[in-house]
Design an enzyme around this catalytic site. Structure first.
Site, PDB file in Angstrom:
ATOM      1  CE  LYS A   1      13.900   4.819  -0.866  1.00 17.55           C
ATOM      2  NZ  LYS A   1      13.979   5.542  -2.116  1.00 17.55           N
TER       3      LYS A   1
ATOM      4  CD  GLU B   1      17.040  -6.737  -0.398  1.00 20.13           C
ATOM      5  OE1 GLU B   1      17.513  -7.673   0.228  1.00 20.13           O
ATOM      6  OE2 GLU B   1      17.466  -5.570  -0.271  1.00 20.13           O
TER       7      GLU B   1
ATOM      8  N   GLY C   1       7.322  10.496 -14.490  1.00 24.52           N
ATOM      9  CA  GLY C   1       6.429   9.712 -13.633  1.00 24.52           C
ATOM     10  C   GLY C   1       7.049   9.126 -12.381  1.00 24.52           C
TER      11      GLY C   1
ATOM     12  CB  VAL D   1      16.495   0.467   1.045  1.00 26.30           C
ATOM     13  CG1 VAL D   1      17.717   1.334   0.737  1.00 26.30           C
ATOM     14  CG2 VAL D   1      15.792   0.975   2.297  1.00 26.30           C
TER      15      VAL D   1
ATOM     16  CB  THR E   1      -0.934   0.021   1.225  1.00 24.80           C
ATOM     17  OG1 THR E   1      -0.154   0.153   2.413  1.00 24.80           O
ATOM     18  CG2 THR E   1      -1.792  -1.232   1.301  1.00 24.80           C
TER      19      THR E   1
ATOM     20  CE  LYS F   1      10.493   4.943   0.470  1.00 28.54           C
ATOM     21  NZ  LYS F   1       9.705   4.251  -0.487  1.00 28.54           N
TER      22      LYS F   1
ATOM     23  CG  ASP G   1      11.776   8.189  -0.756  1.00 23.21           C
ATOM     24  OD1 ASP G   1      10.931   7.272  -0.733  1.00 23.21           O
ATOM     25  OD2 ASP G   1      12.917   8.055  -1.242  1.00 23.21           O
TER      26      ASP G   1
END
Ligand SMILES: NC(=O)c1ccc[n+]([C@@H]2O[C@H](COP(=O)([O-])OP(=O)(O)OC[C@H]3O[C@@H](n4cnc5c(N)ncnc54)[C@H](OP(=O)(O)O)[C@@H]3O)[C@@H](O)[C@H]2O)c1
Length: 347
Positions: free
Chosen positions: A228, A153, A210, A156, A100, A129, A224
């Site tokens: 990570k 996996e 995009g 990141v 999601t 994440k 973001d």
């Protein structure tokens, strides 16, 4: 003995649809080679409806429906009124794949989806994440307590083996730090700006291709990247840290002039993602930094990403993912599925 792994997908956006395409293309070869079939038996979404079929959903029809109308077709015999909780409770599902949307505020409701799936006896794979950045310690402890597997996996560097590499090949090492370029949008923009584009033009080009988050601030303000960094610190250092605790600065104050000046000094500007530990202390940072053009990370162009890992016994090494696409994110889920199959064969 041939094994059928029944999969429940929570989310069927870009990553879920690409996973379906890969399964349609490659499944037969794997069935022969690995003696197992990955069968998607349930899909739940927020607004596109849901599908269930214990014998396996018709993925081609699911993709066709989404392509044609944006939603699953109510005439599809697999169409069901199914909530995420219903999916997690289906007794024939072996593996739940949580894909999601990222919630950068608190990682929810994805973290609860994962928790409930583990409590219901499912192995879980995610490319989201949020849960790993906010709740990794709790979720991993729960997985161990209930004897299920949690793999992530794709969170990141897409399918580039970051977590698998550390888990499989560095079990005896202490990881003292990492330094990398982990956000495609900002690295693409900084590459374009170094080549002469303005900030605004570079952002527009990235959006046209995009890969910018629907809320660009998630990329531009370093959120973001901070998620990570938090995920890596939680897994590598057991840091119990969350994205807001990462020292964070995005690229909105960086101009083409700054990149020109850096170039004259033999440097380039990169949004560096870093995490370090010393004893019990840990520190994570996301920050635009001028680095010498001769350093490996200065060579990472466009949407590519890279991570340098500092260890006590295995020394220092860098892994790079060259221009990853959505297929590479979806492949991370496949590689985690294979890890689960192989683990179950060793039991
Ligand atoms: N795209 C990438 O390149 C990439 C790379 C690495 C990691 N990821 C991560 O992978 C995950 C999926 O990415 P994506 O690009 O596939 O996202 P996406 O296209 O936005 O799709 C998200 C899917 O999740 C569903 N969803 C959202 N909230 C939900 C909820 N509460 N309950 C049930 N379903 C829900 C959405 O339903 P609707 O269809 O009804 O909206 C949609 O099907 C994200 O966490 C993302 O950060 C993506």
């Amino acid at each position: 003995m041939h094994k059928v792994i029944n999969i429940g997908l929570i989310g069927f956006g870009n990553v879920g649809q690409e996973l379906a395409r890969i399964l349609l293309e490659k499944q037969q070869g794997w069935a022969a080679k690995e003696s197992c079939t990955f069968q998607v038996s349930a899909i739940s979404t927020r607004s596109r409806g849901a599908l269930v079929n214990r014998q396996g959903i018709d993925l081609k029809r699911a993709l066709d429906d989404i392509n044609q109308s944006g939603s699953f077709n109510i005439e599809n015999p697999d169409y069901k009124l199914l909530t995420v909780d219903d999916l997690i409770n289906l007794d024939f599902i072996d593996v739940v794949i949580e894909i999601t949307t990222l919630n950068i505020i608190n990682g929810q409701p994805a973290a609860d989806h994962i928790k409930n799936a583990l409590l219901n006896g499912k192995d879980v794979i995610t490319a989201n994440k949020g849960p790993i950045a906010f709740y990794y310690g709790d979720l991993q402890a729960l997985a161990e307590k209930v004897g299920q597997i949690l793999l992530f996996e794709g969170t990141v560097m897409d399918c580039t083996p970051v977590f698998n590499l550390v888990h499989e090949t560095l079990p005896a090492c202490t990881i003292n730090g990492f330094r990398g370029i982990l956000n495609s949008t900002t690295n693409y923009m900084l590459t374009e700006m170094a080549a002469g584009e303005s900030f605004e033009a570079a952002l527009k080009k990235a959006q046209e291709q995009g890969f910018v988050e629907s809320d660009p601030a998630l990329d531009l303000d370093g959120w973001d990247a901070a998620a990570k960094v938090a995920a890596l610190m939680n897994v590598f250092f057991n840091a119990d840290i969350t994205p807001p605790e990462i020292d964070r600065e995005g690229i909105t104050a960086i101009s083409r002039d700054d990149l020109d000046k850096a170039k004259q000094a033999g440097e380039t500007i990169k949004l560096l993602c870093e995490g370090y530990r010393s004893g019990d202390e840990t520190y994570g940072r996301v920050k635009p930094v001028a680095i010498p053009i001769t350093q490996p990370l200065a060579q990472i162009q466009g949407t590519s990403s890279a991570l340098t890992i500092y260890t006590d016994l295995a020394g220092t090494f860098t892994i790079e993912s060259y221009d990853p696409q959505i297929r590479q994110t979806a492949y991370a889920l496949i590689s985690d599925l294979f890890a689960i199959v192989r683990h179950s064969r060793q039991l």
